[in-house]
Design a protein around this motif. Sequence first.
Motif, short mmCIF file in Angstrom:
data_model
loop_
_atom_site.label_atom_id
_atom_site.label_comp_id
_atom_site.label_asym_id
_atom_site.label_seq_id
_atom_site.Cartn_x
_atom_site.Cartn_y
_atom_site.Cartn_z
N THR A 96 0.82 -1.21 0.00
CA THR A 96 0.00 0.00 0.00
C THR A 96 0.85 1.26 0.00
OG1 THR A 96 -1.78 -1.14 1.18
CG2 THR A 96 -1.80 1.26 1.23
N THR A 97 1.87 1.26 0.84
CA THR A 97 2.78 2.42 0.92
C THR A 97 3.52 2.62 -0.39
OG1 THR A 97 3.08 2.07 3.30
CG2 THR A 97 4.73 3.42 2.16
N LYS A 100 0.97 3.88 -3.13
CA LYS A 100 0.44 5.23 -2.91
C LYS A 100 1.55 6.25 -2.68
CE LYS A 100 -4.15 4.07 -1.06
NZ LYS A 100 -5.05 4.20 0.11
N SER A 101 2.01 6.36 -1.44
CA SER A 101 3.00 7.39 -1.11
C SER A 101 4.36 7.10 -1.72
CB SER A 101 3.12 7.54 0.41
OG SER A 101 3.45 6.30 1.01
N GLY A 102 4.63 5.83 -2.05
CA GLY A 102 5.89 5.49 -2.70
C GLY A 102 5.97 5.91 -4.14
N GLY A 103 4.83 6.28 -4.73
CA GLY A 103 4.83 6.86 -6.07
C GLY A 103 4.83 5.88 -7.22
N SER A 106 2.07 6.78 -9.76
CA SER A 106 2.41 7.99 -10.52
C SER A 106 3.50 7.70 -11.55
CB SER A 106 2.88 9.10 -9.57
OG SER A 106 1.84 9.48 -8.69
N THR A 271 3.73 18.66 -12.20
CA THR A 271 3.67 19.00 -10.77
C THR A 271 4.03 20.47 -10.53
OG1 THR A 271 4.28 16.72 -10.20
CG2 THR A 271 4.53 18.39 -8.49
#
Length: 427
Positions: A96-97, A100-103, A106, A271
């Motif tokens: 999950t990390t 999501k936050s690990g990119g 993206s 960004t």
Amino acid sequence: MNTSEAVVLHDQREVKIVLLMAAFVILMATFFNQLPGGMIGALGAMVIVGFILNYLGDRTPIINQFFGGGAIVVIFGSSWLFHSGLIEGGIEKQITTFTKSGGFLSFYVASLVTGSILGMSTATLKKAALKYIPVILGAVAISFLFAGVIGLFFGKNLFESLMLIALPIMGGGMGAGAVPLVEIMSGRTGMDAASLMSQMVPALAIANAIAIVVAGLLHKLGQLKPEWTGNGDLIRGEAAVATEDAHKDRLDVNKLGIGALIAISMFFLGTLLSNVISMHAYALMILSIALIKVSGLMPERLEQAAHAWYSFVVGNLTPALLVGIGVAYTDLNQIMDALSPMYFVMVFATVIGAALGAGIVGRLMGFYPIESAITGGLCMANMGGTGDVAVLAASKRMKLMPFAQISSRIGGAFMLILATFAIQLLA
């Protein structure tokens, strides 16, 4: 059997042996709770689980013919495996990390959007750009019509049908759709934000699952009705123009490295621009890449590198990302808890209306109806970036990612503007 065929079979056997050995080692490490932390542990587990589930899904009768094959099995299978407690030891949190936050999500989307736009012919891009917005509007109109009519049939008023079900489904996902939509509605209607979110989230989750399944069915429909599909090409009669030469995707380590750097740079550009322009970074990234492509600023050699990187990422990392989507974004318990017959029918009608509206308008605008239904319809009705990947994987049309992202990001922003006006009429 000639010599070249024998070499290919030998190489395939070696690859399978290596994959089986890697799978055994990683599964044992997972079972004994000895996976390393961070990216290496998460990605290792995602690659192996994704490969196994994708292999099974692509070879399971009915599922591989009508429901998207491996993509469906990877998403829902990995969600069940990790959320049921069958696989323990903190790996669910790692995945999950990382996703999501690990990119990782993206990174994947940036690679696909950059490579697919730069690998597209300039003529095709110009033709598609202005004609695509009406496809999104067609999807919104028919989805709202279907949701409103079905809601009235079940005794729901238009506010409940459109604002609490259809609008969040068509709103561009969770972070860019449901969350700001709740803020808009709670501020203008006085309704509790938590209550609004609890009603919208199940609609999003169920719609996302339905969109993935419908994407697989549309792929099958395209096989039965080949005149309705461009097999990944959006504009009718443009397949030959958009087809890339074989030499452009030859494996070249330097080319792949350059392509990866271009994709990452384009994401950074989106960004940076989002700090100045009030739009989602993905939308600004798409507009920037399209402008670079149309203006001819990037040399063809670099465009080929970006397209080669796109091909590498799609071919090697898609099952792994689908595991991340299943673990981090797909809650089967939430879907099942909200799955009353009335609720399901209303959500189903919204998704089908989106696909039908986009398909019809797309046909009128000179697009293939199946590609229009997938990108302009289903990619409006899913959960944003994660839903786009899942829908395109199920329909086997990953090259349509730029149009899917336009639906999710620009279309989602349009839905927030629409919500502001609709509240005045329906609240």
